[in-house]
Design a protein around this motif. Structure first.
Motif, PDB file in Angstrom:
ATOM      1  N   ASP A  12       0.698  -1.158   0.028  1.00 59.20           N
ATOM      2  CA  ASP A  12       0.103   0.135  -0.048  1.00 59.20           C
ATOM      3  C   ASP A  12       0.916   1.334   0.016  1.00 59.20           C
ATOM      4  OD1 ASP A  12      -2.209  -1.541   0.048  1.00 59.20           O
ATOM      5  OD2 ASP A  12      -2.384  -1.453   2.376  1.00 59.20           O
ATOM      6  N   ALA A  13       1.952   1.326   0.865  1.00 58.92           N
ATOM      7  CA  ALA A  13       2.793   2.436   0.948  1.00 58.92           C
ATOM      8  C   ALA A  13       3.593   2.690  -0.376  1.00 58.92           C
ATOM      9  CB  ALA A  13       3.894   2.134   2.028  1.00 58.92           C
ATOM     10  N   ALA A  14       3.800   1.467  -1.130  1.00 56.69           N
ATOM     11  CA  ALA A  14       4.683   1.709  -2.346  1.00 56.69           C
ATOM     12  C   ALA A  14       3.688   2.366  -3.412  1.00 56.69           C
ATOM     13  CB  ALA A  14       5.145   0.298  -2.726  1.00 56.69           C
ATOM     14  N   GLN A  15       2.532   1.613  -3.341  1.00 55.28           N
ATOM     15  CA  GLN A  15       1.549   2.214  -4.417  1.00 55.28           C
ATOM     16  C   GLN A  15       1.191   3.695  -4.257  1.00 55.28           C
ATOM     17  OE1 GLN A  15       0.123   0.417  -6.989  1.00 55.28           O
ATOM     18  NE2 GLN A  15      -0.603   2.546  -7.612  1.00 55.28           N
ATOM     19  N   GLU A  16       1.149   4.067  -2.832  1.00 58.69           N
ATOM     20  CA  GLU A  16       0.664   5.525  -2.557  1.00 58.69           C
ATOM     21  C   GLU A  16       1.782   6.431  -3.080  1.00 58.69           C
ATOM     22  OE1 GLU A  16       0.392   8.281   1.167  1.00 58.69           O
ATOM     23  OE2 GLU A  16      -0.292   6.108   1.485  1.00 58.69           O
ATOM     24  N   ALA A  25       9.199   8.111  -7.136  1.00 60.47           N
ATOM     25  CA  ALA A  25       8.807   7.266  -5.877  1.00 60.47           C
ATOM     26  C   ALA A  25       9.879   6.538  -5.280  1.00 60.47           C
ATOM     27  CB  ALA A  25       7.752   6.226  -6.453  1.00 60.47           C
ATOM     28  N   GLY A  26      10.540   6.089  -6.019  1.00 65.45           N
ATOM     29  CA  GLY A  26      11.966   5.194  -5.418  1.00 65.45           C
ATOM     30  C   GLY A  26      12.790   6.208  -4.681  1.00 65.45           C
ATOM     31  N   PHE A  27      12.964   7.532  -4.998  1.00 65.62           N
ATOM     32  CA  PHE A  27      13.771   8.407  -4.589  1.00 65.62           C
ATOM     33  C   PHE A  27      13.324   8.862  -3.242  1.00 65.62           C
ATOM     34  CE2 PHE A  27      15.106   9.216  -9.091  1.00 65.62           C
ATOM     35  CZ  PHE A  27      16.285   8.812  -8.897  1.00 65.62           C
ATOM     36  N   GLU A  28      11.934   8.890  -3.309  1.00 67.24           N
ATOM     37  CA  GLU A  28      11.081   9.200  -1.759  1.00 67.24           C
ATOM     38  C   GLU A  28      11.164   8.132  -0.887  1.00 67.24           C
ATOM     39  OE1 GLU A  28       9.152  11.347   0.774  1.00 67.24           O
ATOM     40  OE2 GLU A  28       9.879  12.134  -0.982  1.00 67.24           O
ATOM     41  N   ALA A  29      11.018   6.923  -1.315  1.00 68.45           N
ATOM     42  CA  ALA A  29      11.213   5.867  -0.500  1.00 68.45           C
ATOM     43  C   ALA A  29      12.744   6.028   0.149  1.00 68.45           C
ATOM     44  CB  ALA A  29      11.061   4.598  -0.943  1.00 68.45           C
ATOM     45  N   ALA A  33      13.925   6.178   4.195  1.00 67.87           N
ATOM     46  CA  ALA A  33      14.970   5.260   4.881  1.00 67.87           C
ATOM     47  C   ALA A  33      15.965   5.895   5.422  1.00 67.87           C
ATOM     48  CB  ALA A  33      15.291   4.356   3.900  1.00 67.87           C
ATOM     49  N   ASP A  34      16.645   7.094   4.622  1.00 68.23           N
ATOM     50  CA  ASP A  34      17.549   7.706   5.032  1.00 68.23           C
ATOM     51  C   ASP A  34      17.281   8.613   6.542  1.00 68.23           C
ATOM     52  OD1 ASP A  34      19.326   6.680   3.057  1.00 68.23           O
ATOM     53  OD2 ASP A  34      19.124   8.498   1.926  1.00 68.23           O
ATOM     54  N   LYS A  35      16.177   9.118   6.366  1.00 69.38           N
ATOM     55  CA  LYS A  35      15.682   9.884   7.509  1.00 69.38           C
ATOM     56  C   LYS A  35      15.395   8.946   8.700  1.00 69.38           C
ATOM     57  CE  LYS A  35      12.104  13.137   9.157  1.00 69.38           C
ATOM     58  NZ  LYS A  35      10.781  13.567   9.009  1.00 69.38           N
ATOM     59  N   SER A  36      14.787   7.804   8.396  1.00 69.70           N
ATOM     60  CA  SER A  36      14.777   6.850   9.732  1.00 69.70           C
ATOM     61  C   SER A  36      16.067   6.359  10.261  1.00 69.70           C
ATOM     62  CB  SER A  36      13.958   5.578   9.078  1.00 69.70           C
ATOM     63  OG  SER A  36      12.727   5.953   8.758  1.00 69.70           O
ATOM     64  N   TRP A  48      11.796   1.048   4.927  1.00 69.40           N
ATOM     65  CA  TRP A  48      11.391   1.773   3.562  1.00 69.40           C
ATOM     66  C   TRP A  48      12.231   1.247   2.590  1.00 69.40           C
ATOM     67  CZ3 TRP A  48       7.713   4.477   2.341  1.00 69.40           C
ATOM     68  CH2 TRP A  48       6.935   5.094   3.677  1.00 69.40           C
ATOM     69  N   ARG A  49      13.596   0.815   2.946  1.00 68.75           N
ATOM     70  CA  ARG A  49      14.347   0.177   2.003  1.00 68.75           C
ATOM     71  C   ARG A  49      13.804  -1.010   1.107  1.00 68.75           C
ATOM     72  NH1 ARG A  49      17.677   3.903   0.591  1.00 68.75           N
ATOM     73  NH2 ARG A  49      19.226   4.159   1.530  1.00 68.75           N
ATOM     74  N   GLN A  50      13.020  -1.842   1.974  1.00 65.94           N
ATOM     75  CA  GLN A  50      12.227  -2.812   1.156  1.00 65.94           C
ATOM     76  C   GLN A  50      11.273  -2.155   0.273  1.00 65.94           C
ATOM     77  OE1 GLN A  50      14.231  -5.366   1.282  1.00 65.94           O
ATOM     78  NE2 GLN A  50      12.615  -6.882   2.111  1.00 65.94           N
ATOM     79  N   ILE A  51      10.522  -1.206   0.871  1.00 66.03           N
ATOM     80  CA  ILE A  51       9.494  -0.546  -0.039  1.00 66.03           C
ATOM     81  C   ILE A  51      10.140  -0.010  -1.300  1.00 66.03           C
ATOM     82  CG2 ILE A  51       7.626   1.570  -0.221  1.00 66.03           C
ATOM     83  CD1 ILE A  51       7.246   1.010   2.734  1.00 66.03           C
ATOM     84  N   GLU A  52      11.377   0.634  -1.066  1.00 62.61           N
ATOM     85  CA  GLU A  52      12.120   1.248  -2.552  1.00 62.61           C
ATOM     86  C   GLU A  52      12.430   0.150  -3.257  1.00 62.61           C
ATOM     87  OE1 GLU A  52      16.493   3.156  -3.362  1.00 62.61           O
ATOM     88  OE2 GLU A  52      15.864   2.741  -1.124  1.00 62.61           O
TER      89      GLU A  52
END
Length: 68
Positions: A12-16, A25-29, A33-36, A48-52
């Motif tokens: 769902d997060a990836a689709q959003e 979208a990949g750059f945003e994910a 991840a970097d922020k986390s 977030w890395r897996q979502i990327e």
């Protein structure tokens, strides 16, 4: 590419992200991840890395890996 999804929320997060950010979208994910990571939250970093990775996989025009 290995991908682990613990539940549906990652899809769902990836689709959003793909709907909101399109080709970026990949750059945003990756940014999330970097922020986390910077906050010391290793669980969300890994999520977030897996979502990327999932975004990359979902962006492919053809099947990836073994097709049965």
């Amino acid at each position: 590419m290995r991908l682990y999804l613990s539940d549906r929320s990652s899809v769902d997060a990836a689709q959003e992200l793909m709907t909101t950010f399109g080709d970026d979208a990949g750059f945003e994910a990756a940014a999330r991840a970097d922020k986390s990571r910077d906050l010391g939250n290793h669980v969300n970093f890994c999520r977030w890395r897996q979502i990327e990775r999932l975004i990359v996989l979902m962006s492919q025009a053809r099947a990836v890996g073994t097709v049965h």
